[in-house]
Design a protein around this motif. Structure first.
Motif, short mmCIF file in Angstrom:
data_model
loop_
_atom_site.label_atom_id
_atom_site.label_comp_id
_atom_site.label_asym_id
_atom_site.label_seq_id
_atom_site.Cartn_x
_atom_site.Cartn_y
_atom_site.Cartn_z
N ALA A 332 0.67 -1.25 0.10
CA ALA A 332 -0.16 -0.19 -0.11
C ALA A 332 0.92 1.34 0.03
CB ALA A 332 -0.87 0.25 1.22
N PRO A 333 0.18 2.48 -0.08
CA PRO A 333 0.97 3.75 -0.48
C PRO A 333 1.73 3.77 1.17
CG PRO A 333 -1.16 4.10 -1.26
CD PRO A 333 -1.04 2.62 -1.07
N GLY A 334 2.89 4.00 1.13
CA GLY A 334 3.67 4.30 2.52
C GLY A 334 4.17 3.07 3.19
N GLU A 335 3.71 1.90 2.76
CA GLU A 335 3.97 0.80 3.19
C GLU A 335 5.38 0.21 3.28
OE1 GLU A 335 1.92 -3.79 4.23
OE2 GLU A 335 1.73 -2.72 2.16
N LEU A 336 6.00 0.58 2.20
CA LEU A 336 7.65 0.36 1.99
C LEU A 336 8.28 0.99 2.94
CD1 LEU A 336 10.06 -0.77 0.55
CD2 LEU A 336 9.84 1.16 -1.18
N GLN A 337 8.02 2.42 3.29
CA GLN A 337 8.80 3.33 4.12
C GLN A 337 8.36 2.73 5.54
OE1 GLN A 337 8.06 7.47 5.33
NE2 GLN A 337 9.66 7.67 4.00
N ARG A 338 7.42 2.28 5.79
CA ARG A 338 7.01 1.78 7.11
C ARG A 338 7.60 0.37 7.49
NH1 ARG A 338 1.62 3.29 5.40
NH2 ARG A 338 1.20 1.15 5.12
N ASN A 339 7.87 -0.37 6.55
CA ASN A 339 8.61 -1.55 6.58
C ASN A 339 10.16 -1.30 6.63
OD1 ASN A 339 6.74 -3.53 4.22
ND2 ASN A 339 5.93 -2.92 6.19
N ILE A 340 10.70 -0.45 6.25
CA ILE A 340 12.14 -0.25 6.31
C ILE A 340 12.37 0.45 7.62
CG2 ILE A 340 13.82 0.89 5.42
CD1 ILE A 340 13.02 -1.51 3.86
N ALA A 341 11.47 1.36 7.90
CA ALA A 341 11.80 2.05 9.12
C ALA A 341 11.50 1.08 10.50
CB ALA A 341 10.55 2.93 9.57
N ARG A 382 10.04 6.17 -8.15
CA ARG A 382 10.19 7.29 -7.61
C ARG A 382 10.24 6.99 -6.00
NH1 ARG A 382 7.57 8.88 -12.03
NH2 ARG A 382 5.56 8.09 -11.61
N SER A 383 9.62 5.95 -5.44
CA SER A 383 9.78 5.66 -3.97
C SER A 383 11.18 5.16 -3.66
CB SER A 383 8.53 4.72 -3.65
OG SER A 383 8.85 3.63 -4.21
N VAL A 384 11.72 4.39 -4.56
CA VAL A 384 13.04 3.89 -4.12
C VAL A 384 13.79 5.15 -4.01
CG1 VAL A 384 14.89 2.87 -5.28
CG2 VAL A 384 12.59 1.74 -5.31
N VAL A 385 14.00 6.03 -4.83
CA VAL A 385 14.79 7.27 -4.90
C VAL A 385 14.58 8.06 -3.70
CG1 VAL A 385 15.34 9.42 -6.07
CG2 VAL A 385 15.10 7.50 -7.35
N GLU A 386 13.45 8.43 -3.30
CA GLU A 386 12.96 8.76 -2.01
C GLU A 386 13.43 7.98 -0.67
OE1 GLU A 386 8.90 10.11 0.49
OE2 GLU A 386 8.72 9.08 -1.44
N LEU A 387 13.49 6.62 -1.09
CA LEU A 387 13.72 5.86 0.00
C LEU A 387 15.38 6.16 0.41
CD1 LEU A 387 13.29 3.79 2.49
CD2 LEU A 387 13.85 1.93 0.48
N ASN A 634 3.34 4.75 12.24
CA ASN A 634 1.85 4.53 12.36
C ASN A 634 1.27 3.47 11.26
OD1 ASN A 634 -0.93 5.22 12.87
ND2 ASN A 634 -0.83 7.42 12.79
N HIS A 635 0.65 2.46 11.59
CA HIS A 635 0.00 1.54 10.63
C HIS A 635 -1.39 1.96 10.58
CE1 HIS A 635 3.85 -0.94 10.28
NE2 HIS A 635 3.88 -0.88 11.41
N GLY A 662 -0.71 6.31 8.61
CA GLY A 662 0.21 5.63 7.59
C GLY A 662 1.74 6.25 7.32
N ALA A 663 1.92 7.06 8.27
CA ALA A 663 3.59 7.86 8.16
C ALA A 663 4.18 7.33 9.13
CB ALA A 663 3.06 9.36 8.37
N VAL A 664 5.72 7.77 9.05
CA VAL A 664 6.52 7.46 9.95
C VAL A 664 7.43 8.46 10.22
CG1 VAL A 664 9.06 6.29 9.83
CG2 VAL A 664 7.14 5.10 8.67
N ARG A 665 7.78 8.71 11.53
CA ARG A 665 8.60 9.69 11.95
C ARG A 665 9.75 9.23 12.89
NH1 ARG A 665 6.30 11.82 8.82
NH2 ARG A 665 4.75 13.60 8.81
N ILE A 666 10.85 9.72 12.44
CA ILE A 666 12.19 9.10 13.01
C ILE A 666 12.71 10.46 13.75
CG2 ILE A 666 14.34 8.13 12.72
CD1 ILE A 666 13.26 6.64 10.19
#
Length: 671
Positions: A332-341, A382-387, A634-635, A662-666
């Motif tokens: 889902a949108p944002g899920e890749l970033q949540r997983n990696i975080a 584009r999500s890969v470059v952002e990551l 935040n899942h 659905g966001a991540v904060r570090i």
């Protein structure tokens, strides 16, 4: 920095977290390679694994060797400043080898020979395979051991993913050799360990023993357990053989990719961990599970446990769908970033993906990749470059550690024994109980270390022991000693039942923990699928109940109904300066989280200031000389706010504590 942190830092030339991938240039025309390297630089890729499945490319026929293409790609990566994670190439033998030596093919439990066409098509005990593999490793090490691009040796690939349990005659002979060593060539000791007086299975000679192949009825559980131990050791022997060759020729760190995941149970990684210069793991979201994100967090915590709390390397994960589950869902949108975080939060200092460019042919052509079939003009790219940009900003986190005052005990041997044939209930899954306990800790806002039975438990305020069916007397005593010294221990049902030989401890369940817990159970009373029981405190129990009574414990809740109505369900006993709780059922998830919070509070566990955020929010902190970093994932589909001030590395600005759905904060916390 520790030695392990230094080794991981070397993968990025000291630039922080490593961002990498598997690359299979042999699948592509040479004209694509320069473009691949350009895109890698654009995305921020700094570590690339090559030659993972390279055997047939560098050794296309017996005594024929061709390193031209591998030379070229390694030099190309090096010229771009990209470090190389170099595979030994032995993960799958080429067709010419199995055609010449069909005796090295693996055999299934029913006697079926598994033919070439997939991968890992070899018996792990085959001396033929081992000899050829050793030659490949030696040639690769001699050619590239001094190459300045090579930063890590990658032994084989996912050892034992498909072929851990082989039942061929070669494996049978190796099993007998292993048994002679384990039992000091004493057949009477083996008979005692396996209980072979049952069903007239007594042996008089090791030569009469076979692997536990498919039988007409239930097989001998002691034999099955030892075969699992043997099979894990055989795969480890393959690693050791290759590592020995590499270390004799170079001083480059050596590792292999573990598979700490819900669907791989055949390898006891506690016995492997000390052999690795860096702990590396492959992990993918498992959509077959009820809560795949919770399993990801558990697997990451367990990998950190295997690393002894040190940082570790995520060797493989996916940008999107995999290809090997019944339903391969896109993220889902944002899920890749949540997983990696979540991986980074729980100790990963390197994030690598399978694979760089999505294949157009072969069994994994529908597995996602960093460069999808759609190419650069895609949201996924584009999500890969952002990551890549985020991982660059997270470089300051590298070398920090997760600090926990709670431990959860986990054992592959207990997994094997608890799920052996003839168990009380097929509804009782060892990993299911471990996952439930870990999720309850997370729901209560508690980050936990995962440790092996027998680990040093000093410093832990809370020790959770879920369904630890098999445990030695010495390891059980260590848990009791921790409680006596002031820790709080929570033991769940089906723990302590058998010793290391899978022999039931008599005198009443839970066997090894009976005295510690002050409870004696006389009979298991498992529940049917979908059946629940009610406890006197109003909570709900699943999976299990048992008929028992307390001998020296306080009853906190009893079964109101079901097959064990009136028996204690939750008990607590003082033990020295600590306490021991017992759970005779699996509480429903919300109930489990509340109970875990109560037990943790009584233990003096330091709950995070953000611990009340809810079950769909992960909160983990890493600390080090660089400061304190709070990961909030935040899942949920609702915005939340946490009372934290500092600099958010995701938005690269100050935080107001808001974490959108659905966001991540570090957050690098203010001192």
């Amino acid at each position: 920095m520790t030695a392990v942190s230094d080794r991981i830092s070397a993968l990025t030339a000291g630039q922080g977290l490593a961002f990498g991938c598997d690359y299979n240039p042999e699948q592509w025309d040479r004209s694509v390679w320069p473009e691949d390297v350009r895109l890698m630089q654009q995305a921020g890729i700094g570590l690339v694994a090559v030659n993972i499945f390279g055997w047939s490319s560098i050794n296309p026929a017996k005594d024929v060797w061709d390193f031209t293409a591998l030379d070229e790609i390694i030099d190309l990566l090096h010229a771009a400043g990209i470090r190389v994670n170099l595979g030994t190439g032995t993960s799958s033998p080429p067709p010419w080898l199995t055609a010449r030596h069909p005796e090295m093919l693996p055999v299934g439990i029913d006697g079926t020979t598994f033919h070439p066409g997939g991968r890992q098509g070899y018996c792990p005990s085959s001396p033929v395979f081992r000899a050829y593999a050793d030659e490949v490793v030696a040639r690769v090490a001699e050619r590239y051991g001094a190459h300045p691009a090579v930063a890590l040796w990658h032994v084989s690939n996912e050892l034992g993913c498909h072929n851990t349990l082989c039942y061929c005659d070669t494996s049978a002979e190796a099993f007998r050799t292993w048994l002679r060593a384990r039992y000091a060539d004493d057949i009477a000791a083996l008979n005692a360990a396996w209980g072979t007086t049952f069903w007239s299975q007594r042996y008089t000679d090791f030569d009469d023993i076979q692997p536990p192949r498919q039988a007409l009825s239930l097989r001998n559980p002691g034999q099955v357990l030892d075969f699992h131990r043997f099979s894990s050791d055989e795969q480890l022997a393959l690693y050791r053989a290759e590592a020995r060759i590499l270390r004799a020729r170079t001083d480059i760190p050596v590792t292999t990719n573990f598979m700490v995941t819900a669907h791989i149970r055949t390898l006891d990684y506690w016995s492997w961990a000390s052999e690795m210069d860096i702990i590396a793991n492959d992990h993918y979201l498992d959509r077959r599970l009820g809560d795949p994100h919770a399993e990801l967090s558990f697997a990451a915590d367990l990998t950190r446990g295997l690393a002894g709390g040190e940082p570790w390397l995520l060797m493989e994960t996916s940008t999107g769908a995999v290809n090997w589950q019944p339903y391969n869902l896109a993220k889902a949108p944002g899920e890749l970033q949540r997983n990696i975080a979540a991986y980074v939060a729980r100790g990963a200092d390197a994030i690598c993906f399978f694979q760089w460019r999505a294949s157009t042919q072969g069994a994994e052509k529908y597995h996602s990749a960093l460069v999808p079939h759609a190419g650069e003009d895609s949201d996924q790219w584009r999500s890969v470059v952002e990551l890549g940009g985020l991982l660059e900003r997270l470089g300051v986190v590298a070398g920090t550690r997760v600090v926990a005052d709670t431990a959860l005990l986990f054992s592959w041997e207990s997994w094997w024994a608890a799920e052996n044939e003839g168990r009380p209930s097929e509804g009782l899954s060892y990993l299911g109980q471990v996952h439930a306990a870990h999720a309850a800790l997370a729901d209560a806002g508690i980050v936990t270390d995962i440790v092996a039975p027998g680990a040093d438990l000093a410093g832990y305020r809370l020790i959770v022991v879920p369904a630890l069916h098999l445990i030695t007397d010495a390891d059980a005593a260590r848990i009791a000693e921790a409680a006596a010294a002031g820790a709080t221990v929570l033991v769940t049902f089906f723990s302590g039942i058998v010793d290391e030989q899978d022999r039931v401890r008599t005198g009443g369940y839970p066997g090894a923990f009976r005295d510690l817990l002050g409870i004696r159970s006389e009979e298991f009373a498992p529940l049917l699928p979908g059946e629940t029981v009610t406890l006197t405190d109003g909570t709900t129990g699943l999976v299990w109940s048992e008929r028992s009574h307390v001998t020296d414990a306080e009853v906190r809740a009893s079964f109101v109904d079901g097959p064990a109505a009136g028996s204690p369900a939750v008990t607590r006993r003082r033990h020295g300066d600590g306490a021991a709780w017992y759970l005779a059922t699996q509480p429903a998830r919300e109930d489990y989280g509340r109970l875990m919070a109560e037990v943790a509070h009584s233990a003096g566990v330091a709950l995070d200031v953000c611990s009340g955020a809810g079950a769909d929010v992960e909160i983990v902190r890493r600390r080090g000389e660089q400061g304190s970093f709070l990961f909030v994932i935040n899942h949920s589909d609702e915005d939340i706010t946490v009372g934290i001030s500092g600099h958010d590395l995701v938005t690269d600005g100050p935080t107001d504590g808001a974490v959108p759905a659905g966001a991540v904060r570090i957050i690098k916390e203010d001192a």
